[in-house]
Design a protein around this motif. Structure first.
Motif, mmCIF file in Angstrom:
data_model
loop_
_atom_site.group_PDB
_atom_site.id
_atom_site.type_symbol
_atom_site.label_atom_id
_atom_site.label_comp_id
_atom_site.label_asym_id
_atom_site.label_seq_id
_atom_site.Cartn_x
_atom_site.Cartn_y
_atom_site.Cartn_z
ATOM 1 N N TYR A 173 -12.673 11.843 -3.266
ATOM 2 C CA TYR A 173 -13.711 10.924 -2.838
ATOM 3 C C TYR A 173 -13.117 10.011 -1.788
ATOM 4 O O TYR A 173 -11.920 9.788 -1.748
ATOM 5 N N PRO A 174 -13.981 9.503 -0.921
ATOM 6 C CA PRO A 174 -13.481 8.804 0.254
ATOM 7 C C PRO A 174 -12.624 7.598 -0.113
ATOM 8 O O PRO A 174 -12.845 6.955 -1.115
ATOM 9 N N GLY A 175 -11.700 7.326 0.748
ATOM 10 C CA GLY A 175 -10.919 6.109 0.584
ATOM 11 C C GLY A 175 -9.704 6.289 -0.281
ATOM 12 O O GLY A 175 -9.017 5.334 -0.598
ATOM 13 N N VAL A 176 -9.435 7.540 -0.655
ATOM 14 C CA VAL A 176 -8.346 7.747 -1.588
ATOM 15 C C VAL A 176 -6.986 7.653 -0.913
ATOM 16 O O VAL A 176 -6.042 7.122 -1.458
ATOM 17 N N THR A 177 -6.920 8.152 0.302
ATOM 18 C CA THR A 177 -5.627 8.160 0.975
ATOM 19 C C THR A 177 -5.500 6.915 1.829
ATOM 20 O O THR A 177 -5.829 6.938 2.989
ATOM 21 N N VAL A 178 -5.060 5.841 1.236
ATOM 22 C CA VAL A 178 -4.902 4.655 2.040
ATOM 23 C C VAL A 178 -3.448 4.317 2.259
ATOM 24 O O VAL A 178 -3.079 3.768 3.283
ATOM 25 N N ALA A 179 -2.621 4.652 1.303
ATOM 26 C CA ALA A 179 -1.207 4.399 1.498
ATOM 27 C C ALA A 179 -0.711 5.409 2.530
ATOM 28 O O ALA A 179 -1.382 6.382 2.827
ATOM 29 N N ARG A 180 0.466 5.134 3.109
ATOM 30 C CA ARG A 180 0.973 6.089 4.071
ATOM 31 C C ARG A 180 1.849 7.091 3.367
ATOM 32 O O ARG A 180 2.691 6.735 2.571
ATOM 33 N N ALA A 218 -20.077 8.210 -9.053
ATOM 34 C CA ALA A 218 -20.027 6.927 -9.748
ATOM 35 C C ALA A 218 -20.132 5.799 -8.728
ATOM 36 O O ALA A 218 -20.855 4.828 -8.932
ATOM 37 N N ALA A 219 -19.431 5.965 -7.598
ATOM 38 C CA ALA A 219 -19.485 4.944 -6.559
ATOM 39 C C ALA A 219 -20.900 4.822 -6.011
ATOM 40 O O ALA A 219 -21.388 3.728 -5.744
ATOM 41 N N PHE A 220 -21.568 5.971 -5.859
ATOM 42 C CA PHE A 220 -22.944 5.971 -5.357
ATOM 43 C C PHE A 220 -23.858 5.206 -6.316
ATOM 44 O O PHE A 220 -24.662 4.373 -5.905
ATOM 45 N N LEU A 221 -23.696 5.503 -7.625
ATOM 46 C CA LEU A 221 -24.509 4.813 -8.630
ATOM 47 C C LEU A 221 -24.265 3.313 -8.582
ATOM 48 O O LEU A 221 -25.185 2.515 -8.683
ATOM 49 N N PHE A 258 -16.673 -0.784 -4.232
ATOM 50 C CA PHE A 258 -16.569 -0.178 -5.553
ATOM 51 C C PHE A 258 -15.443 0.853 -5.584
ATOM 52 O O PHE A 258 -14.713 0.949 -6.565
ATOM 53 N N VAL A 259 -15.322 1.604 -4.492
ATOM 54 C CA VAL A 259 -14.249 2.586 -4.416
ATOM 55 C C VAL A 259 -12.917 1.887 -4.672
ATOM 56 O O VAL A 259 -12.073 2.358 -5.421
ATOM 57 N N SER A 260 -12.769 0.734 -4.056
ATOM 58 C CA SER A 260 -11.524 0.015 -4.201
ATOM 59 C C SER A 260 -11.388 -0.572 -5.605
ATOM 60 O O SER A 260 -10.302 -0.563 -6.188
ATOM 61 N N LEU A 261 -12.496 -1.054 -6.168
ATOM 62 C CA LEU A 261 -12.428 -1.584 -7.533
ATOM 63 C C LEU A 261 -12.117 -0.458 -8.521
ATOM 64 O O LEU A 261 -11.390 -0.649 -9.486
ATOM 65 N N LEU A 262 -12.672 0.720 -8.235
ATOM 66 C CA LEU A 262 -12.435 1.860 -9.109
ATOM 67 C C LEU A 262 -10.952 2.237 -9.091
ATOM 68 O O LEU A 262 -10.373 2.553 -10.113
ATOM 69 N N SER A 263 -10.351 2.171 -7.905
ATOM 70 C CA SER A 263 -8.920 2.456 -7.801
ATOM 71 C C SER A 263 -8.131 1.483 -8.658
ATOM 72 O O SER A 263 -7.071 1.808 -9.167
ATOM 73 N N SER A 264 -8.657 0.272 -8.807
ATOM 74 C CA SER A 264 -7.931 -0.743 -9.548
ATOM 75 C C SER A 264 -7.876 -0.443 -11.032
ATOM 76 O O SER A 264 -7.134 -1.091 -11.761
ATOM 77 N N VAL A 265 -8.644 0.534 -11.514
ATOM 78 C CA VAL A 265 -8.548 0.921 -12.916
ATOM 79 C C VAL A 265 -7.177 1.544 -13.173
ATOM 80 O O VAL A 265 -6.617 1.424 -14.248
ATOM 81 N N ALA A 266 -6.621 2.173 -12.162
ATOM 82 C CA ALA A 266 -5.254 2.660 -12.288
ATOM 83 C C ALA A 266 -4.308 1.490 -12.088
ATOM 84 O O ALA A 266 -3.462 1.199 -12.922
ATOM 85 N N CYS A 267 -4.472 0.785 -10.980
ATOM 86 C CA CYS A 267 -3.571 -0.300 -10.647
ATOM 87 C C CYS A 267 -4.213 -1.080 -9.517
ATOM 88 O O CYS A 267 -4.812 -0.499 -8.614
ATOM 89 N N ALA A 268 -4.090 -2.395 -9.565
ATOM 90 C CA ALA A 268 -4.739 -3.221 -8.540
ATOM 91 C C ALA A 268 -4.093 -3.031 -7.167
ATOM 92 O O ALA A 268 -4.737 -3.261 -6.151
ATOM 93 N N VAL A 269 -2.838 -2.598 -7.149
ATOM 94 C CA VAL A 269 -2.143 -2.496 -5.860
ATOM 95 C C VAL A 269 -2.816 -1.471 -4.925
ATOM 96 O O VAL A 269 -3.221 -1.827 -3.825
ATOM 97 N N PRO A 270 -2.998 -0.203 -5.346
ATOM 98 C CA PRO A 270 -3.722 0.713 -4.463
ATOM 99 C C PRO A 270 -5.167 0.278 -4.255
ATOM 100 O O PRO A 270 -5.747 0.538 -3.207
ATOM 101 N N GLY A 271 -5.740 -0.394 -5.243
ATOM 102 C CA GLY A 271 -7.106 -0.880 -5.110
ATOM 103 C C GLY A 271 -7.210 -1.872 -3.963
ATOM 104 O O GLY A 271 -8.128 -1.811 -3.153
ATOM 105 N N ILE A 272 -6.240 -2.767 -3.886
ATOM 106 C CA ILE A 272 -6.246 -3.767 -2.817
ATOM 107 C C ILE A 272 -5.959 -3.101 -1.474
ATOM 108 O O ILE A 272 -6.566 -3.433 -0.458
ATOM 109 N N MET A 273 -5.070 -2.110 -1.494
ATOM 110 C CA MET A 273 -4.796 -1.380 -0.246
ATOM 111 C C MET A 273 -6.049 -0.646 0.223
ATOM 112 O O MET A 273 -6.282 -0.507 1.426
ATOM 113 N N ALA A 274 -6.860 -0.179 -0.739
ATOM 114 C CA ALA A 274 -8.065 0.572 -0.373
ATOM 115 C C ALA A 274 -9.072 -0.301 0.351
ATOM 116 O O ALA A 274 -9.975 0.210 1.008
#
Lengths: 649, 189
Positions: free
Chosen positions: A46-53, A322-325, A340-356
């Motif tokens: 899903y979009p936005g997943v690859t934000v880290a380098r 889920a993001a669409f909903l 939401f994509v970024s908040l969803l990433s934060s379920v794993a860890c806030a760090v990638p979520g914030i990067m997203a």
């Protein structure tokens, strides 16, 4: 959705060729990157997943070459920080950040199921005039959905070399490797495609005709499933049911596994205290290492399970639904679906979520999302919640057919999500008027069966990251605390003077801890936490958890192991208050445990998050704001919760 | 042209001509061009022709083959030519050609044999040479392993003829000269 620990540390020789992968989100970039480099990076669905380098090495024609996976992008007209990175990276005249050299070649991925849009991106890329090769992905998907494309015709029309790649097919990747070795011979189009939108539209139509392109039918299977999953009512119900079911398994499925790990550590503790002759070393091993660090490590099964769920949902393409909903819900909070994509990433860890949040074009939304992300229930909270919920709710308590422990855990995640939305709403309001709306481009990938290898890799990476974290920051904090809990040294004379029999080990260790520096610190801050019912031991736990939330578990584990090394769990449950008006009462009463749960739901106890907030905003203003407001909210909410719980019980 | 095409931009993309960097084939899949050497065209395209910046232009049914004057570079002039061709397609009725259909067909045949179809033949050890083009009939002679190969006629009709027809729908047929007998070109050469 996970940390990126996958940097290839290998030093590379001067003159090593670099290639960058460019493609829209979901074009199969990450899969190709993994196939080329063998790195255990995640596949985004899903979009936005690859934000880290991501950067990795591979071989092409016997030489080592570097591959960089650029963030997914739809164009090189930068409207979000993510796209700025891509456009600067591929700019032949400027090197990104002035540090990274311009790539020697660009590998552009065209999604065969969305060729028209992919060609727009390709046009932008070609205008960089860097050597370019095209990789055609998802040809198998296209065929399954009754579409077709002639790769040779496409190649002729584009004037570029085209390598069709089928995911998981080694031979097609080999073809690409060979092509990478011949970058000097890559053909370049004689005339660059037009940038002017109407001419570009004509060019794309003409190219697609030449490639005999037949677009895919709308996937019937996807359509049928989406009729349910994207339905506002049914879809939301399915979403919550999925989450609820998952938190049941955290206790039912992972708990027995956790018991095995605990048995292992119990046995190790026994061996250590028997075999190690030097008393303080034996104490160090059994309390700090096994009681503390081991106490966190036992939660590995839960962490693994969490990431299995995330990887499966991501792999089948459910997360973007889920993001669409949630886009609607987010909209009412004044934020967009990308948040939401970024908040969803934060379920794993806030760090990638914030990067997203880099994919968010609006500064206001970025800040609001960053302030909200730490409230999502991250994996680090999981061990703390499991420990506290086990103390609060008996394992056999049930809500109808469901385990009460799992239901409470679900409630904690819900609390985190609702709080995050609320915080996002407040910060969006404070951030002023909404800037001009930029359309949110969210792809609904067809449902795909996730590849087991990809899921295994994702779970493995998460577990390795967890164990690494336990072995570094948690270990260091725990060892420091062990020292603070055992110093100053008490001689036998001191003990006798205090009325303690030096032969009574349990009495000695609890006396030592009561007189330790850590106890002094814990007591010093007790005015702050007194109203929440915390004693100095909990205070120390909370204080040490500022480094990382799991340290709380380690600290309590240490204290408990000192009192009863054989059964720290029981020791924890039986622990009593040692001073003040509540002396002799049980320490972990329901109001205290509830206050702790709520406190951990809100407080920003994670230095990595503070660090990434500083880096992403470029100022200390926002990390300090986040830390401050979250502490105040945590305290107030914990106070209210403990009062309510006290009144009810 | 349909009404939709009047408003939508014309479909157009350039393709390289194998072995001839000075030439590009501007493919116009949605149009039916008058075939033959382009003598006069409206607007900027006509100007480019007249000024000699375009040395020659040849209309295939669905493509305009343009050769730039020596010394001019496609990277530089590509955008100008594209806009000129694009604009000129609005007034297709104003295009004038010498209507030399057979030469046009001959160019197409040469292209096809120099492209992927020719590569395919070569990969099988075969060879094919066009010996004559007349009134929409292409005569070819087999060479190499094609001589005596039972699959040769299948290849001829399914690959060669199909590829030519794709670019030149008015093709009447492709015939092979009797095995081995390399006839000299009969008429128009």
């Amino acid at each position: 959705m996970s940390h990126h620990h996958g940097q290839s540390g290998a030093r590379v020789a001067e003159g090593t060729r670099r290639f960058a992968l460019v493609g829209s989100p979901n074009s199969g970039k990450t899969t190709l990157f993994n196939a080329l480099t063998g790195l255990r990076a995640k596949t985004g669905n899903y979009p936005g997943v690859t934000v880290a380098r991501y950067e990795g090495a591979t071989t092409a024609g016997g030489d080592t070459v570097l591959i960089e996976d650029l963030p997914g992008t739809y164009s090189l007209d930068p409207i979000s920080p993510d796209e700025v990175i891509v456009s600067e990276m591929v700019d032949a005249h400027e090197s990104y950040d002035g540090r990274r050299p311009t790539p020697d070649g660009l590998v552009v991925l065209l999604d065969a199921t969305a060729l028209q849009r992919s060609l727009t991106l390709l046009t932008h890329v070609l205008h960089t005039e860097l050597p370019t090769i095209v990789v055609l992905t998802f040809g198998d998907d296209l065929a399954r959905r009754a579409g077709s494309v002639d790769a040779a015709g496409l190649s002729a029309a584009l004037g570029l070399r085209v390598v069709p790649i089928v995911a998981g097919q080694r031979s097609s990747v080999t073809l690409l490797r060979e092509a990478l070795a011949e970058v000097e011979e890559w053909p370049a189009p004689a005339v660059l495609p037009p940038l002017e939108p109407s001419e570009l539209g004509g060019w794309i139509r003409s190219v697609l005709t030449r490639a005999s392109y037949r677009p895919p039918d709308v996937d019937a299977r996807t359509q049928r499933i989406d009729a349910v999953l994207l339905h506002p009512v049914a879809g939301t119900a399915v979403f919550f049911a999925t989450m609820f079911g998952f938190f049941q398994t955290i206790f039912t499925l992972a708990a027995p596994l956790q018991a095995y790990v605990e048995q292992l550590f119990g046995w190790l503790g026994g061996v250590a205290s028997e075999r190690i002759a030097v008393p303080w070393v034996a104490d160090f091993v059994s309390e700090a290492l096994i009681g503390g660090v081991g106490g966190v490590l036992v939660f590995l099964p839960q962490i693994a399970l969490l990431f299995v769920l995330i990887a499966v949902l991501e792999g089948v393409g459910y997360l973007s639904r889920a993001a669409f909903l949630m886009d609607r819900v987010m909209g009412s909070a004044g934020l967009e679906g990308r948040s939401f994509v970024s908040l969803l990433s934060s379920v794993a860890c806030a760090v990638p979520g914030i990067m997203a949040t880099r994919s968010l074009p609006s500064e206001r939304d970025r800040i609001a999302t960053m302030m909200a992300a730490p409230l999502m229930t991250c994996a680090a909270r999981l061990p703390v919640y499991v420990l506290l919920i086990s103390m609060l709710v008996p394992a056999d308590a049930r809500f109808g057919p469901f385990g009460a422990q799992g239901a409470v855990m679900f409630g904690m995640y819900l609390l985190g999500a609702v709080s995050a939305m609320t915080a996002g709403w407040v910060f969006a309001k404070l951030g002023g008027r909404k800037q001009g709306a930029i359309p949110f481009y969210m792809e609904m990938p067809s449902y795909r069966f996730p590849r087991p290898a990809t899921i295994a890799a994702a779970v493995w990476e998460a577990c390795v990251a967890f164990v690494k974290k336990v072995g570094t920051i948690i270990m260091v904090t725990t060892v420091l605390l062990w020292a603070l809990l055992n110093l100053p040294l008490q001689s036998d004379a001191d003990l006798v003077a205090a009325g303690i029999d030096p032969a009574d080990e349990v009495a000695v260790s609890s006396h030592v801890i009561e007189q330790s520096y850590a106890a002094d610190v814990g007591r010093a801050i007790s005015p702050v936490f007194e109203p929440l019912g915390f004693d100095w031991r909990i205070n120390i736990g909370v204080l040490s958890s500022l480094a990382a939330r799991e340290v709380f578990v380690a600290t309590l584990g240490q204290v408990a192991a000192a009192e009863n090394p054989d059964d720290p769990q029981a020791a924890l449950a039986e622990m009593t208050v040692t001073s003040g008006p509540r002396t002799g009462e049980k320490l972990f009463t329901p109001p205290v445990v509830i206050a702790l749960l709520v406190f951990f739901a809100y407080a920003l106890q994670c230095m990595s998050t503070v660090g990434v907030l500083r880096r992403e905003t470029g100022t200390w203003r926002w990390p300090l704001t986040a830390f401050g407001y979250l502490f105040v909210v945590a305290w107030v909410m914990a106070f209210l919760a403990s009062r309510v719980a006290g009144a009810v019980t | 042209m349909t009404a939709a095409q009047l408003t939508a931009p014309i479909a157009l993309h350039p393709e390289a001509v194998p072995g001839t960097p000075a030439e590009l084939r501007w493919v116009l899949p949605e149009l039916e061009l008058p075939v033959g050497r382009l003598l006069r065209a409206p607007g900027a395209l006509g100007e480019l022709l007249k000024s000699g910046a375009i040395e020659s232009a040849w209309c295939e049914p669905h493509a305009l083959r343009i050769r730039l004057r020596a010394g001019l570079c496609w990277r530089e002039y590509g955008a100008v030519v594209r806009s000129a061709v694009c604009a000129a397609t609005d007034e297709l009725a104003e295009w004038r050609t010498d209507q030399d259909a057979d030469t046009t067909l001959r160019l197409v045949v040469a292209d096809v044999l120099a492209g992927p179809v020719g590569d395919y033949l070569a990969s099988h050890g075969g060879g094919l040479r066009a010996t004559a083009v007349c009134d929409g009939v292409v005569t070819v002679a087999f060479g190499g392993r094609c001589v005596g190969c039972t699959a040769a006629t299948v290849t001829l009709h399914h690959r060669v003829e199909a590829a030519i027809r794709e670019r030149y729908p008015a093709l009447r047929r492709v015939v092979a000269t009797p095995e081995g007998a390399m006839e000299p070109d009969r008429k128009s050469s």
